[in-house]
Design an enzyme around this catalytic site. Structure first.
Site, PDB file in Angstrom:
ATOM      1  CG  ASP A  71      -2.315  -0.942   1.481  1.00 22.44           C
ATOM      2  OD1 ASP A  71      -2.617  -1.430  -0.048  1.00 22.44           O
ATOM      3  OD2 ASP A  71      -2.270  -1.242   2.171  1.00 22.44           O
ATOM      4  CG  ASP A  93      -3.397  -4.296  -1.630  1.00 21.37           C
ATOM      5  OD1 ASP A  93      -5.010  -4.656  -2.208  1.00 21.37           O
ATOM      6  OD2 ASP A  93      -4.049  -4.258  -0.366  1.00 21.37           O
ATOM      7  CG  ASP A  97      -5.895  -0.128   1.366  1.00 23.02           C
ATOM      8  OD1 ASP A  97      -6.440   0.633   0.495  1.00 23.02           O
ATOM      9  OD2 ASP A  97      -5.604  -1.021   1.488  1.00 23.02           O
ATOM     10  NE  ARG A 149     -11.390  -1.831  -3.011  1.00 21.69           N
ATOM     11  CZ  ARG A 149     -10.615  -3.026  -2.800  1.00 21.69           C
ATOM     12  NH1 ARG A 149      -9.999  -3.052  -2.128  1.00 21.69           N
ATOM     13  NH2 ARG A 149     -11.766  -4.278  -2.592  1.00 21.69           N
TER      14      ARG A 149
END
Length: 190
Positions: A71, A93, A97, A149
């Site tokens: 991340d 990823d 996040d 996302r």
């Protein structure tokens, strides 16, 4: 001033408040302790790896290029975080996040590009530690050719304003679960 991975890691784990100037390109995965400001000096200030914010507070990240980590930004439980004028791209990823009870998080004037799963806010609707938290503001962000996302949010109160979405390949904002999202002044192109 941090010019190497060792210098940056040492400054970030220090228990005292610190203003850190990052010069050049540094590789590695770094954990940030509380009360840190990291400012990239010049256009070449970059981290090839991941910045992780755990149960910490009072963090400012500004003018950083972040890529190549699992991340880019792992915002796993901190509060009072401001990410401003950064450029996040091409991680394994998520680019950013935000989960595990994180709260009072603001991202502003930041670009997200060259990525599939851009930003997750809450990692599932059955995470009781996130209830009453995840107050997140996304202001003047540029999502450039990201896939999905942008963000995906399941719990929290999210304010998305004045963001520019260019050629998002799957979807822009995705909400589910117990979340309140206000989207205003955004532009979705292609």
């Amino acid at each position: 001033t941090a010019r190497s991975s060792g210098e940056l890691a040492g400054y970030l784990k220090a228990e005292t408040p610190m203003y850190i100037q990052l010069e050049g390109s540094i590789s590695g995965n770094f954990n940030i302790s509380s009360n840190k400001t990291i400012i990239g000096m010049g256009e070449g200030a970059s981290i090839r790896g991941q910045l992780t914010l755990g149960q910490v507070s009072n963090i400012i990240l500004r003018n950083l290029n972040i890529s190549g980590g699992t991340d880019g930004l792992g915002v796993y439980g901190p509060h009072n975080v401001w990410v401003d004028h950064c450029d996040l791209s091409a991680c394994a990823d998520g680019l950013c996040d935000i989960k595990s009870g994180a709260d009072q998080i603001t991202l502003s004037w930041t670009k997200f590009s060259k990525h599939n799963k851009t930003m997750l806010i809450n990692s599932g609707s059955i995470k009781p530690g996130d209830r009453g938290r995840l107050h997140v503001t996304l202001n003047h962000l540029f999502f450039d050719g990201t896939v999905q996302r942008n963000p995906r949010a399941g719990i929290g109160q999210i304010h998305i304003l004045n963001c520019y979405y260019n050629a998002c390949q799957s979807y822009g904002v995705h909400v589910y679960g117990d979340v309140e999202v206000t989207v205003e002044g955004c532009y979705f192109k292609n």
